[in-house]
Design an enzyme around this catalytic site. Structure first.
Site, mmCIF file in Angstrom:
data_model
loop_
_atom_site.group_PDB
_atom_site.id
_atom_site.type_symbol
_atom_site.label_atom_id
_atom_site.label_comp_id
_atom_site.label_asym_id
_atom_site.label_seq_id
_atom_site.Cartn_x
_atom_site.Cartn_y
_atom_site.Cartn_z
ATOM 1 N N ASN A 145 -45.498 20.779 41.526
ATOM 2 C CA ASN A 145 -47.035 21.955 40.939
ATOM 3 C C ASN A 145 -47.853 21.432 40.053
ATOM 4 O O ASN A 145 -48.665 22.361 39.745
ATOM 5 C CB ASN A 145 -46.245 23.617 39.969
ATOM 6 C CG ASN A 145 -45.578 23.328 38.954
ATOM 7 O OD1 ASN A 145 -45.323 22.148 38.763
ATOM 8 N ND2 ASN A 145 -45.836 23.731 38.236
ATOM 9 N N TYR A 146 -47.821 19.939 39.718
ATOM 10 C CA TYR A 146 -48.574 19.967 38.920
ATOM 11 C C TYR A 146 -49.718 19.206 39.246
ATOM 12 O O TYR A 146 -50.095 18.518 40.858
ATOM 13 C CB TYR A 146 -47.961 18.094 38.019
ATOM 14 C CG TYR A 146 -46.665 18.612 37.078
ATOM 15 C CD1 TYR A 146 -47.128 19.449 36.502
ATOM 16 C CD2 TYR A 146 -45.959 17.308 36.763
ATOM 17 C CE1 TYR A 146 -45.471 19.513 35.332
ATOM 18 C CE2 TYR A 146 -45.320 17.291 35.558
ATOM 19 C CZ TYR A 146 -45.067 18.329 35.079
ATOM 20 O OH TYR A 146 -44.251 18.627 34.381
ATOM 21 N N SER A 147 -50.859 19.857 38.962
ATOM 22 C CA SER A 147 -52.334 20.255 39.783
ATOM 23 C C SER A 147 -51.676 20.825 41.610
ATOM 24 O O SER A 147 -52.729 20.226 42.212
ATOM 25 C CB SER A 147 -52.894 19.373 39.125
ATOM 26 O OG SER A 147 -53.477 18.739 38.368
#
Length: 351
Positions: free
Chosen positions: A61-63
Site C-alpha cells: 500500500n505504499y503509494s
C-alpha cells in the site's frame, strides 16, 4: 554491520534495514515522506549494501503499489543480495474484498507484490494489521500455504496488540503451521508503549521486533528545538495528525538529553535515537527511512558503536512514560516485594 536472528528463526538480518516508504511518492501523504525514483533508489541500495545491510522493507500500500514497483526495478541484479519484507492488509481497491487478511485478499495481494517486485518469492511477508473479522485460522492457513508453495519464506505481523499476536501464535502451534517470527512495531524514544506487553511477549515467544518510525514520526531528527517553530520543510506539517500524539514538554525533555549527548559524543540526535533502540531487548532490526542519499548516509552511521550504560540510563529516565493499567499495578506490585518478572539484564538484547 551486526547481524541478528529474526526472532526464533534461522534467518540472520542486519541490525539496520532500509525502509522504502519514501520510494515513489504516489500520494500526498507519501510525497511528504519522499519521492525517491528508480535511479536514486539504486544508489541508496548500493550505499546500504556497502555497509552490510541485507533487509529492505516495503508494503503493497505504499503509494498504492508504486513503492514496490520502484524497489523491484532498483533491485534487478541485486535481488539475491537482499531479503525483501513486504506487507498486505490495507485497502488496495474499492471492492468489499480489497482489504483485510482473508484468503482471497492475501493470495491476490501476494501475487501482486511478486509481480511489482519482479521476484518469485517474498522473504518476510507481514500482515500489516489485525483483521478482527476474518478467522485467525483462515489467515494463518493461507500464509502457511504460501510458505509451502515457496512464494513466502517467513511470516510476520505488524501493529498487533498482545492478544492478537498470542492468539495467532497459539493457532499456528496447534496446527503445526508457519509461525510469526517477527512483529513490525512502532517504537522510539518518545513512543515506548511497545515495552509494556509486546516486548515481554516477544521475549517469551521468540518474536523479533522490526522497528518502524524509530525517529518518533520525524520528531527526533534534531531539527525540533524548545521554543522554536517547526522547520519550514518538516514533513510534520502534513503528517503529524496521522501519527502518534506527543506532548510538547515531554518531547523537549527528551530532546534536551539528546542534545547534551550529541555534544558529548559528536553523534547526531538521529544517530543517538537509532543507537538507543539497537540496545533494546527483542530488537532484530531498526528500519531506516530516508528522503535522499545524504539523509541515508547520516542514518547508516548509527551502527558500529554503542551508547554507554550511563548514557542509556539518562535517555531511559528522560523518556519514561506514564504507565496505564495494568502496568502501573504490576510495577507497584514489584515495589511491594512481589517480583515475578526477570530483570531487564536477563532479557537478550537481540531478536
Amino acid at each position: 554491520m551486526e547481524y541478528r536472528f529474526l526472532g526464533r528463526s534461522g534467518l540472520n538480518v542486519s541490525a539496520l534495514s532500509l525502509g522504502t516508504a519514501t520510494f515513489g511518492g504516489g500520494s500526498e501523504l507519501f510525497r511528504a515522506w519522499g519521492q525517491v525514483g528508480v535511479d536514486e533508489g539504486k544508489r541508496m541500495l548500493d550505499m546500504c549494501l556497502d555497509t552490510g545491510i541485507n533487509l529492505v522493507d516495503v508494503s503493497n500500500n505504499y503509494s498504492n503499489g508504486l513503492a514496490e514497483e520502484v524497489l523491484g526495478k532498483a533491485l534487478k541484479e541485486k535481488r539475491n543480495r537482499v531479503y525483501i519484507s513486504t506487507k498486505a492488509f490495507f485497502p488496495m481497491g474499492d471492492g468489499p474484498n480489497d482489504q483485510g487478511a482473508s484468503r482471497v485478499h492475501l493470495i491476490e495481494q501476494c501475487e501482486g507484490s511478486l509481480r511489482r517486485l519482479e521476484t518469485d518469492h517474498i522473504d518476510v511477508y507481514h500482515i500489516h494489521g489485525f483483521d478482527a473479522v476474518t478467522p485467525v485460522e483462515e489467515t494463518l492457513d493461507t500464509l502457511n500455504t504460501l510458505v509451502r508453495a515457496g512464494k513466502v519464506r517467513y511470516i510476520a505481523c505488524s501493529n498487533f496488540s498482545g492478544w492478537h499476536l498470542m492468539k495467532s501464535l497459539a493457532v499456528s502451534d496447534r496446527f503445526g503451521w508457519a509461525r510469526y517470527v517477527a512483529h513490525q512495531v512502532y517504537y522510539s524514544l518518545i513512543g515506548r508503549e511497545y515495552e509494556w506487553e509486546l516486548m515481554p511477549l516477544g521475549v517469551d515467544q521468540g518474536v523479533g521486533a522490526l522497528i518502524w518510525s524509530p525517529l518518533g514520526w520525524g520528531r527526533l531528527t534534531g531539527r525540533i528545538h524548545r521554543g522554536q517553530p517547526l522547520p519550514e520543510l518538516s514533513r510534520l506539517h502534513k503528517t503529524a495528525e496521522a501519527g502518534p500524539p506527543v506532548e510538547s514538554e515531554y518531547l523537549y525533555r527528551v530532546m534536551d538529553v539528546l542534545e547534551e549527548l550529541a555534544r558529548e559524543t559528536g553523534k547526531t540526535v538521529a544517530q543517538l535515537s537509532f543507537n538507543w533502540l539497537l540496545q533494546r531487548p527483542t530488537v532484530a532490526s531498526v528500519i531506516l527511512g530516508a528522503r535522499n542519499e545524504a539523509q541515508l548516509k547520516e542514518n547508516l552511521d548509527a551502527a558500529g558503536w554503542k551508547l554507554t550504560p550511563s548514557q542509556v540510563a539518562r535517555l531511559d529516565y528522560a523518556s519514561e512514560q506514564t504507565l496505564v493499567y495494568p502496568y502501573w499495578h504490576q510495577r507497584a506490585a514489584a515495589g511491594w516485594g512481589v517480583n515475578r518478572n526477570p530483570p531487564m539484564s536477563m532479557i537478550p538484547a537481540a531478536g
